[in-house]
Scaffold this active site. Structure first.
Site, short mmCIF file in Angstrom:
data_model
loop_
_atom_site.label_atom_id
_atom_site.label_comp_id
_atom_site.label_asym_id
_atom_site.label_seq_id
_atom_site.Cartn_x
_atom_site.Cartn_y
_atom_site.Cartn_z
N LYS A 29 41.24 42.28 43.70
CA LYS A 29 40.45 41.57 44.35
C LYS A 29 40.43 40.18 44.52
O LYS A 29 39.94 39.54 45.36
CB LYS A 29 39.06 41.91 43.13
N SER A 63 33.81 30.54 43.20
CA SER A 63 34.89 31.02 43.01
C SER A 63 36.00 30.26 43.30
O SER A 63 36.16 29.90 44.54
CB SER A 63 35.06 32.59 43.72
#
Length: 537
Positions: free
Chosen positions: A395, A456
């Site tokens: 991911k 992120s």
């Protein structure tokens, strides 16, 4: 009870249990021989009622799940031996009233405060029913622990394993009519530590009471706050003394998690000030690139009875080792676990999160899952530690690829992420991972959460690469590490060793290494073979 059946059981079942299980009985003298008494025991096996009854010098009544009474002959036999039905998982007033009447009549009643069998790990938290019953009946409560019974049954076979039972001194409480929930809970919380004391005296696994979190970044700080919320005595280990002093003074970590107020009971220190030998849970909340340095410094200080939880979502250089494998080979801890799934630091503290807890140790998984659930997290347990760790790598790499390609549009971002994730998926399968693991929270779920998260680090790292910033300058621009930058080259090596064709991941690695520009990477990406041309698991 049926006196004839009871006598036959005394003459046959009792000696069989003593001999077959080499039953060790300690503290039998603490069970009164007359008058009402409440026996409170942990519950590991269907054998437990019979084991405790063998320790008592008197007939003992006990609760058994209602389903056991569905068969008429079996129900009659159990009832003849003192069992009465209870509905598990709900408040059964009839069973509670039956127990109270038996106690008032001067009988011995055995109950299991955990409410169900706990087959592995440490003991679970008790329900307040034991406290309510103790107050309403006003009888002594004898704390009892049974160790080893969970190993006796394998299918229909009953194996001759060694089992131990230990009884503690009786506890007394005043009789109260209609005790409140709060009072019943407080009494339960006083009884249960005495059961845990007998359990630990026998050598049972103690609960997690203390924790040390190594790494005061955003995730380390958030996790320390969550563990403190769960009731553990937590220390947050900082790299520098000035950082620790600033966090202590301000009550929050302004550098990495400014919006989260830390619990006052959370202790902040430098890593060097923490005594790891007596810590139940050590959490390594550092990037994978820092694991070798941290493990070299702390490995010998972590005790054999400690458990280690790894939060690093990457691979360890130079061999591309999975983080848990690296730690297990160098730390003499009793077990090592890994936490995956979409759990971004600030949101996890404020709103909770759904996480995946992976560990090969069957005792640690439920033990640690209970702590995380008390902290407000939804926990999925699995033994597929390979799938969860490689899902985390996949991911991160796919997020990096998507954010680099996002300047060309959503279609390009989706194609880039899909190509990288598919290649990592094949690598995980080649190493023994379960497909469902990567298709669930630990893989696809974590990918979606990371791609959508504006804060992120891996997403922002991809955006900076797309703007032309060299990869070596990205960590300084972010103020922290982006694990995908380190993981992608290692993934390429692992993919090659596994014989998996990886044009998308290799092109991304070349971009990180500066061997191609973002524009050149786009061209290579668009010219990569379609997914159907590759072997897909």
């Amino acid at each position: 009870m049926n006196k004839v059946v009871l006598l036959l059981a005394h003459l046959t079942i009792r000696p069989a249990i003593l001999l077959w299980f080499r039953l060790s009985r300690t503290g039998r003298e603490h069970i009164p021989t007359r008058g009402g008494v409440l026996l409170a025991s942990n519950h590991r096996s269907f054998l437990d009622p019979w084991l405790v009854a063998v320790c008592a010098r008197r007939p003992t009544y006990f609760m058994a799940k209602r389903e056991l009474f569905d068969k008429r002959l079996q129900g009659w036999f159990l009832n003849a031996l003192g069992a009465f039905p209870v509905c598990r998982g709900e408040s059964d007033e009839t069973a509670t009233e039956t127990a109270r009447l038996l106690l008032e009549r001067g009988e011995a009643v055995l109950i299991f405060p955990e409410g169900t069998r706990t087959r592995s790990g440490s003991l679970r938290r008790p329900r307040r029913g034991i406290g309510r019953l103790a107050l309403e009946a006003g009888v002594p409560v004898v704390p009892i622990a049974v160790l080893g019974s969970e190993r006796a049954r394998r299918g229909w076979r009953i194996r001759p394993v060694k089992i131990s039972v230990r009884c503690g001194r009786p506890l007394t409480f005043p009789r109260v009519e209609g005790p409140s929930r709060r009072l019943a809970t407080e009494v339960s919380e006083r009884i249960w530590p005495c059961v845990e004391l007998q359990w630990e005296w026998l050598g049972g696994l103690p609960p997690l009471r203390t924790a040390a979190v190594v790494g005061a970044g955003s995730m380390g700080t958030a996790f320390a706050a969550l563990l403190a919320r769960a009731g553990l005595d937590v220390q947050l280990g900082c790299r520098r003394a000035d950082q620790a002093a600033r966090i202590r003074a301000e009550g929050r970590n302004d550098d990495y998690l400014p919006d989260v107020e830390l619990p006052p009971e959370l202790r902040v220190a430098t890593v060097g000030e923490i005594e790891f030998g007596g810590i139940d849970l050590v959490v390594l909340a550092v990037p994978s690139r820092e694991l070798p340095q941290v493990v070299a410094r702390l490995g010998a200080r972590i005790g054999e009875r400690s458990a280690v939880l790894v939060l690093a979502k990457g691979l360890v250089a130079p061999l591309g080792t999975r983080p848990t494998s690296y730690v297990e080979a160098r730390v003499a801890a009793r077990a090592v676990a890994f936490l995956g799934g979409p759990a971004h630091a600030g949101e996890a503290v404020e709103h909770g999160a759904s996480v995946v807890l992976a560990a090969a140790d069957e005792d640690l998984r439920p033990q640690l899952a209970e702590v995380l659930e008390r902290a407000g997290l939804e926990v999925e347990e699995t033994a597929d530690i390979v799938g969860v760790e490689l899902g985390a790598c996949a991911k991160n790499a796919a997020t990096l690829a998507a954010s680099v390609a996002a300047s060309r549009g959503n279609n390009a971002a989706g194609a880039a992420a899909g190509g990288v994730f598919a290649e990592c998926f094949e690598l995980a399968l080649a190493q023994g991972a379960r497909p469902a693991t990567l298709a669930g929270l630990a893989g696809v779920g974590d990918l979606v959460g990371t791609v959508l998260a504006t804060g992120s680090r891996n997403r922002r790292a991809g955006e900076l690469l797309a703007e032309g910033m060299p990869a070596e300058q990205v960590p300084d621009a972010l103020g922290c590490a982006a694990e995908a930058l380190d993981a992608v080259p290692l993934l390429v090596d692992a993919l090659g060793a596994a014989g998996v064709d990886c044009p998308a991941t290799r092109a991304l690695s070349d971009l990180i290494a500066g061997e191609t520009s973002a524009e050149g990477w786009f061209e290579r990406l668009s010219g990569a073979p379609a997914e159907g041309d590759r072997r897909v698991a």
